[in-house]
Write a protein that holds these residues in place. Structure first.
Motif, mmCIF file in Angstrom:
data_model
loop_
_atom_site.group_PDB
_atom_site.id
_atom_site.type_symbol
_atom_site.label_atom_id
_atom_site.label_comp_id
_atom_site.label_asym_id
_atom_site.label_seq_id
_atom_site.Cartn_x
_atom_site.Cartn_y
_atom_site.Cartn_z
ATOM 1 N N LEU A 1 34.880 110.008 -10.059
ATOM 2 C CA LEU A 1 35.732 109.669 -8.923
ATOM 3 C C LEU A 1 37.135 110.224 -9.085
ATOM 4 O O LEU A 1 37.721 110.174 -10.170
ATOM 5 C CB LEU A 1 35.843 108.151 -8.759
ATOM 6 N N LEU A 2 37.661 110.730 -7.981
ATOM 7 C CA LEU A 2 39.049 111.150 -7.911
ATOM 8 C C LEU A 2 39.726 110.265 -6.879
ATOM 9 O O LEU A 2 39.356 110.281 -5.699
ATOM 10 C CB LEU A 2 39.156 112.621 -7.513
ATOM 11 N N PHE A 3 40.666 109.438 -7.323
ATOM 12 C CA PHE A 3 41.413 108.559 -6.426
ATOM 13 C C PHE A 3 42.341 109.411 -5.575
ATOM 14 O O PHE A 3 43.080 110.244 -6.090
ATOM 15 C CB PHE A 3 42.215 107.555 -7.254
ATOM 16 N N ILE A 4 42.282 109.201 -4.259
ATOM 17 C CA ILE A 4 43.139 109.939 -3.342
ATOM 18 C C ILE A 4 44.318 109.081 -2.903
ATOM 19 O O ILE A 4 45.456 109.513 -2.946
ATOM 20 C CB ILE A 4 42.346 110.433 -2.114
ATOM 21 N N GLY A 5 44.047 107.857 -2.478
ATOM 22 C CA GLY A 5 45.150 107.013 -2.042
ATOM 23 C C GLY A 5 44.691 105.676 -1.514
ATOM 24 O O GLY A 5 43.520 105.470 -1.217
ATOM 25 N N ILE A 6 45.655 104.783 -1.417
ATOM 26 C CA ILE A 6 45.422 103.438 -0.894
ATOM 27 C C ILE A 6 46.447 103.191 0.205
ATOM 28 O O ILE A 6 47.578 103.683 0.127
ATOM 29 C CB ILE A 6 45.522 102.386 -2.026
ATOM 30 N N ASP A 7 46.047 102.482 1.224
ATOM 31 C CA ASP A 7 46.933 102.192 2.351
ATOM 32 C C ASP A 7 48.169 101.450 1.849
ATOM 33 O O ASP A 7 48.056 100.324 1.370
ATOM 34 C CB ASP A 7 46.184 101.358 3.387
ATOM 35 N N PRO A 8 49.336 102.059 1.933
ATOM 36 C CA PRO A 8 50.535 101.417 1.406
ATOM 37 C C PRO A 8 51.033 100.267 2.258
ATOM 38 O O PRO A 8 51.869 99.491 1.817
ATOM 39 C CB PRO A 8 51.563 102.562 1.386
ATOM 40 N N ASP A 9 50.496 100.144 3.476
ATOM 41 C CA ASP A 9 50.969 99.100 4.388
ATOM 42 C C ASP A 9 50.151 97.818 4.319
ATOM 43 O O ASP A 9 50.332 96.926 5.138
ATOM 44 C CB ASP A 9 50.982 99.620 5.826
ATOM 45 N N THR A 10 49.223 97.735 3.383
ATOM 46 C CA THR A 10 48.448 96.500 3.250
ATOM 47 C C THR A 10 48.993 95.700 2.069
ATOM 48 O O THR A 10 49.552 96.252 1.130
ATOM 49 C CB THR A 10 46.951 96.781 3.039
ATOM 50 N N GLU B 1 31.390 114.154 -2.237
ATOM 51 C CA GLU B 1 31.290 113.168 -1.160
ATOM 52 C C GLU B 1 32.588 112.375 -1.068
ATOM 53 O O GLU B 1 33.309 112.220 -2.049
ATOM 54 C CB GLU B 1 30.139 112.196 -1.426
ATOM 55 N N PHE B 2 32.832 111.869 0.122
ATOM 56 C CA PHE B 2 33.968 110.987 0.363
ATOM 57 C C PHE B 2 33.523 109.550 0.167
ATOM 58 O O PHE B 2 32.411 109.179 0.537
ATOM 59 C CB PHE B 2 34.471 111.131 1.805
ATOM 60 N N LEU B 3 34.383 108.734 -0.405
ATOM 61 C CA LEU B 3 34.131 107.305 -0.507
ATOM 62 C C LEU B 3 35.324 106.588 0.122
ATOM 63 O O LEU B 3 36.477 106.881 -0.206
ATOM 64 C CB LEU B 3 33.966 106.871 -1.965
ATOM 65 N N LYS C 1 43.955 114.847 2.693
ATOM 66 C CA LYS C 1 44.072 115.192 1.270
ATOM 67 C C LYS C 1 42.695 115.195 0.611
ATOM 68 O O LYS C 1 42.385 116.079 -0.203
ATOM 69 C CB LYS C 1 45.005 114.191 0.578
ATOM 70 N N ALA C 2 41.850 114.225 0.968
ATOM 71 C CA ALA C 2 40.485 114.177 0.433
ATOM 72 C C ALA C 2 39.688 115.392 0.895
ATOM 73 O O ALA C 2 38.945 115.993 0.109
ATOM 74 C CB ALA C 2 39.790 112.882 0.855
ATOM 75 N N CYS C 3 39.863 115.780 2.161
ATOM 76 C CA CYS C 3 39.171 116.973 2.672
ATOM 77 C C CYS C 3 39.623 118.214 1.908
ATOM 78 O O CYS C 3 38.795 119.052 1.531
ATOM 79 C CB CYS C 3 39.442 117.141 4.168
ATOM 80 N N GLU D 1 44.414 93.129 0.681
ATOM 81 C CA GLU D 1 43.670 94.163 1.392
ATOM 82 C C GLU D 1 43.912 95.497 0.712
ATOM 83 O O GLU D 1 44.964 95.720 0.118
ATOM 84 C CB GLU D 1 44.121 94.239 2.848
ATOM 85 N N SER D 2 42.936 96.394 0.818
ATOM 86 C CA SER D 2 43.137 97.657 0.118
ATOM 87 C C SER D 2 42.262 98.787 0.648
ATOM 88 O O SER D 2 41.450 99.336 -0.089
ATOM 89 C CB SER D 2 42.878 97.457 -1.371
ATOM 90 N N PRO D 3 42.393 99.175 1.928
ATOM 91 C CA PRO D 3 41.661 100.369 2.355
ATOM 92 C C PRO D 3 42.023 101.535 1.430
ATOM 93 O O PRO D 3 43.199 101.797 1.167
ATOM 94 C CB PRO D 3 42.159 100.603 3.784
ATOM 95 N N THR D 4 41.004 102.203 0.910
ATOM 96 C CA THR D 4 41.191 103.182 -0.150
ATOM 97 C C THR D 4 40.328 104.412 0.110
ATOM 98 O O THR D 4 39.252 104.306 0.697
ATOM 99 C CB THR D 4 40.803 102.553 -1.509
ATOM 100 N N VAL D 5 40.789 105.563 -0.362
ATOM 101 C CA VAL D 5 40.046 106.816 -0.236
ATOM 102 C C VAL D 5 39.862 107.413 -1.633
ATOM 103 O O VAL D 5 40.811 107.491 -2.410
ATOM 104 C CB VAL D 5 40.802 107.830 0.659
ATOM 105 N N TRP D 6 38.628 107.816 -1.935
ATOM 106 C CA TRP D 6 38.293 108.551 -3.155
ATOM 107 C C TRP D 6 37.403 109.725 -2.757
ATOM 108 O O TRP D 6 36.848 109.744 -1.661
ATOM 109 C CB TRP D 6 37.447 107.727 -4.125
#
Length: 89
Positions: free
Chosen positions: A3-12, A28-30, A75-77, A16-21
């Motif tokens: 997994l490569l961590f891309i980012g987490i929603d800074p406004d939560t 694949e995107f997670l 960024k994930a793309c 809560e933690s909407p996250t992109v990897w």
């Protein structure tokens, strides 16, 4: 899984933690996001496309990601495209 961590929603907040990897091995995107409302999920499940069954298949889920995370998704793309360009497997 690689997994490569891309980012987490800074406004939560802390709860809560909407996250992109991305999974660099599978390319694949997670996404971690919020569950949809019952109405949103029902609307998605009722959506029809030629050649596809109606409903949400087992093993699949609908999630919500805030639009403010578009930059992280881009960024994930870019990261997935870089793996392809480098021919990483």
């Amino acid at each position: 899984m690689s997994l490569l961590f891309i980012g987490i929603d800074p406004d939560t907040g802390d709860e809560e933690s909407p996250t992109v990897w991305i999974d660099t091995a599978q390319k694949e995107f997670l996404f971690q996001g919020w569950l949809p409302s019952e109405e949103q999920e029902a609307d998605c499940a009722a959506f029809t496309l030629p050649g596809h069954a109606v409903g949400i298949p087992d093993g699949e889920a609908v999630i919500r990601i805030p639009a403010r995370m578009v930059g992280m998704i881009r960024k994930a793309c870019d990261a997935i495209e870089a793996l392809d360009a480098a021919n990483v497997r």
